[in-house]
Design a protein around this motif. Structure first.
Motif: not given
Length: 788
Positions: A320-326, A329-334, A357-358, A365-376
């Motif tokens: 469902x996550x719009x990886x290919x056509x992001x 769709x930032x709001x949808x991703x959120x 990725x999206x 990139x800040x959102x991406x890195x925060x998600x990456x860092x918080x991933x257990x």
């Protein structure tokens, strides 16, 4: 019902049946008590069944304790423990070691298969080393050609990304069965060796007819990644022939195939053929809509799935996550991100990786890195997503830093990792690291992966090593259109137009159809080599012979070809007769030609259009100002600079990068911040003295510095960033060694002349990559022939 202590003695079969029916640990505890009461505690068959059931309940500690109290365990019981402890590879390995050291039993093919499978489930450098040792044990014990062991070894080497070793094991088995064929094909698919997986499948079809629906499903997934619809249709016909086309998992793979090949209509038809689509089929269709830009339909099908009461999985969310056509769709991703938090899906690494990725593709990139860092749990895919995100957004140093961090944590890279880091090396010009990665590729046996090899070619060309790029290209057994494009583009960057044309002809003869990118690359090569007739021939051939509709990039290349060759009037006529509206690319190419040939009248025409189309671009105004200064029209030049200041437009500052001993050093104009600044300026002064003796004169005419004295101009020009980098390179490199630098802007005429003189008086090869192309300076001459 559990038997009571007052029950009459029971035999083995009774307890075996009881163990089989047990649904809780408590049931097993009561059964164990009755086994002791009935004097069956030393009956290996009963105890083995009890231990096996404990392992099924993940009661590993109890199972090992019961085993330790068994007087005479047999080989079968050892095998049960080794297999049952597969999720704890260290325990499984300890059990194997105990078998070797404390018993007189010889491991059989099941023993080796189970312990190898346990290790391969947790890939690491330590597991890899032990796996290789176990392979040695297998060979010594005479099981090297055993089908069961062979499948486990092939799977292990594939999971360690050691495809060459997987092939060696497979090739050592004279008559592989269907399971072994499926294992090698599946391993190749999982390591992204899609072309190789198809080659092995074709070999399987030639050698045996024992392929099954699993084989076809795996092959279809590989074809889907390659997007080879014709090959997919042939495999679909094969599925019809052997009667497995209607199997749900085959239909699901066909849904994925047609989706990834852009035929969403056929994909939906196949989805409708599935009588009762399961979650996997729904996931494939949701992903199909998403990867074809049908985001609304993807969301609608997801809602339908929720309303049906079916519990969605992590794969559903990933699709469902719009990886290919992001974009857009930032709001949808959120929103999906929020749904995952509420549903506790965010702990799943696949979902967090897709969201990373999206966010990266949306430059968040800040959102991406925060998600990456918080991933257990940071999987290899999550590392790849973050490294790729940094590389694609130009943060190459951070990408490389993260790659080093990953290496320090002993996380083994795969072809995707390597491709991303090679892209970062190419952008940064980090040849040293690129060569180190190349060695890693050889160690990991990734050379057969066409994406890795193509990335290597791109890295070498962009780091100035065109010969190494061609060596990699020549060593490739299979080449796709991207590989050919990369090599042709590399020749263009280096100004080797004739070589690019020759390679283009070879590509056509090989049966590879060119793409729009191919024609941009070959036209670019013609432009930078001054090949006007050849460029015109290619452009007309693109339309008449290959049926391509030229886009803005192709038209801009043709304007550039004509403009650089001095055919400025023809270039203007070409622009005026274009079937599409000319944009900044075409007018910018014309302005560049006017700069080369000092035509201020046509430059004014081009700049007027550019100021309308791209009013905030300061580069066009600076270029026009330089043209006016060159023609000694200083009033107009000054007027343009005043406009720039009034509009607060800022020109990108020039900087130059040089890599020395694996470390990158960046210089700006008149830079004195470097720790060795004093020595650099002394070297520069020494060079200037020798060059003036050799006839060097600073090129001051083409600069916009008309209001300062000539001597002052010389001083200002002498400290351009590329000169400082070259001086530093001469200080730090061995006698006769090559010097490589990267300039973020087009190299100016004076610096070009300077570098020619330096290459002559120092007898060094100096390779310069500027914003337009590569320059190879040697013996006082440049490979561009002063045509750039």
């Amino acid at each position: 019902m559990i038997c009571r202590a007052i029950s009459p003695p029971r035999d083995r079969n009774f307890f075996l049946s009881l163990i089989k029916q047990a649904t809780t640990i408590s049931h097993l505890d009561q059964t164990h008590a009755q086994i002791i009461h009935n004097n069956l505690v030393n009956d290996n068959i009963t105890i083995t069944k009890l231990i096996q059931k404990l392992l099924d309940f993940k009661a590993h500690v109890r199972a090992k304790l019961l085993f330790s109290n068994t007087d005479s365990p047999d080989l079968f019981l050892y095998n049960v423990l080794i297999k049952g402890l597969r999720n704890s590879p260290f325990d499984s390995l300890c059990m194997y070691r105990s078998l070797l050291q404390k018993t007189g039993f010889e491991p059989d093919n099941f023993t080796y298969s189970f312990v190898i499978a346990a290790l391969s489930g947790f890939p690491s450098s330590a597991s890899e080393k032990v796996g290789v040792l176990l392979h040695g044990h297998v060979i010594v014990s005479g099981f090297g050609s055993d089908l069961f062991v062979g499948s486990a070894l092939v799977d292990m080497y594939a999971k360690f990304s050691r495809i060459r070793d997987a092939h060696k094991v497979f090739d050592g088995i004279s008559e592989p069965d269907t399971v072994l064929w499926n294992t090698i094909i599946s391993g190749l698919v999982k390591t992204c060796c899609f072309d190789e997986s198809l080659r092995v499948f074709r070999d399987m079809v030639k050698r045996t007819t024992s392929f099954d629906s699993t084989t076809l499903a795996v092959v279809l997934s590989s074809i889907a990644e390659l997007q080879e619809i014709k090959t997919g249709m042939m495999v679909q016909a094969l599925a019809l022939k052997i009667g497995c086309h209607s199997h749900d998992h085959v239909l699901t793979c066909l849904v994925s195939l047609y989706s990834k090949c852009g035929d969403i209509f056929t994909s939906r038809l196949l989805f409708n053929l599935i009588g009762k689509p399961d979650l996997v089929a729904y996931n494939a269709m949701i992903f199909g809509y998403s990867c074809n830009g049908e985001t609304e339909l993807s969301v609608r099908l997801f809602q339908e799935l929720l309303l049906s009461g079916c519990k969605v999985s992590s794969s559903t969310i990933v699709g469902l996550i719009p990886v290919f056509y992001p974009f857009g769709y930032l709001n949808l991703t959120r929103a999906i991100h929020g749904f995952c938090v509420k549903s506790n899906f965010l702990l799943n690494s696949s979902i967090s990786t897709a969201l990373t990725t999206v966010y990266s593709r949306l430059n968040e990139l800040e959102l991406a890195r925060k998600l990456f860092d918080e991933s257990p749990e940071k999987t290899l895919a999550s590392w790849n997503a973050m490294i790729s995100g940094y590389a694609q957004n130009g943060q190459t140093e951070t990408a490389i830093s993260l790659f080093h961090e990953m290496q320090n944590l002993d996380i083994q890279p795969n072809p995707v990792t390597v491709t991303s880091i090679l892209s970062a090396c190419a952008q940064l010009g980090a040849l040293g690291l690129g060569k180190w990665v190349h060695d890693l590729i050889k160690t990991k046996c990734f050379e057969s992966n066409i994406y890795v090899s193509t990335a290597l070619i791109d890295m070498y060309t962009k780091c100035g090593s065109i010969d190494e790029a061609r060596t990699v290209f020549n060593n490739l057994q299979e080449k796709n259109v991207v590989t050919w494009n990369s090599m042709i583009s590399g020749y263009g960057l280096h100004g080797y137009g004739h070589e690019a044309l020759k390679l283009f002809d070879e590509m056509l003869l090989s049966g590879i159809s060119p793409t729009g990118v191919t024609f941009v690359s070959i036209l670019y090569a013609c432009s930078h080599a001054g090949l006007v007739k050849e460029g015109e021939r290619i452009f007309h051939s693109m339309v008449s012979d290959h049926g391509f509709e030229p886009n803005s990039e192709h038209y801009a290349c043709m304007v550039d070809i004509l403009g650089r060759a001095g055919k400025l009037e023809e270039a203007v006529e070409f622009i005026n007769t274009m079937p599409i509206k000319p944009g900044p690319a075409e007018w910018g190419a014309l302005l560049g030609g006017c700069m080369v040939h000092k035509n201020s009248n046509l430059a004014r025409l081009a700049s007027d259009r550019l100021f309308e189309l791209d009013p905030e671009n300061v580069g066009y105004r600076v270029l026009l100002s330089n043209i006016y200064s060159n023609n000694q029209n200083y009033d107009r030049a000054a007027s343009l600079r005043q406009v720039v200041r009034r509009k607060n437009l800022v020109k990108t500052p020039g900087c130059t990068l040089i890599e020395v001993n694996g470390q990158q050093h960046v210089f700006t104009s008149s830079d004195r911040a470097h720790p060795q600044s004093k020595g650099i300026y002394e070297m520069l002064e020494k060079l200037m003295g020798k060059m003036k003796d050799a006839g060097y004169l600073a090129e001051t005419v083409t600069t916009a510095l008309h209001d300062v004295e000539e001597e002052e101009k010389e001083i200002m020009l002498s400290v351009h960033s590329e000169k400082l980098a070259i001086a530093f390179g001469l200080m730090m490199s061995e006698e006769g060694g090559e010097i490589r630098i990267i300039k973020n802007l087009r190299v100016c005429l004076d610096c070009h002349n300077f570098t020619k003189f330096v290459s002559g008086i120092t007898e060094r090869v100096i390779i310069v990559r500027d914003a337009n192309r590569f320059h190879r300076f040697e013996n006082g001459a440049c490979s561009c022939g002063d045509y750039w």
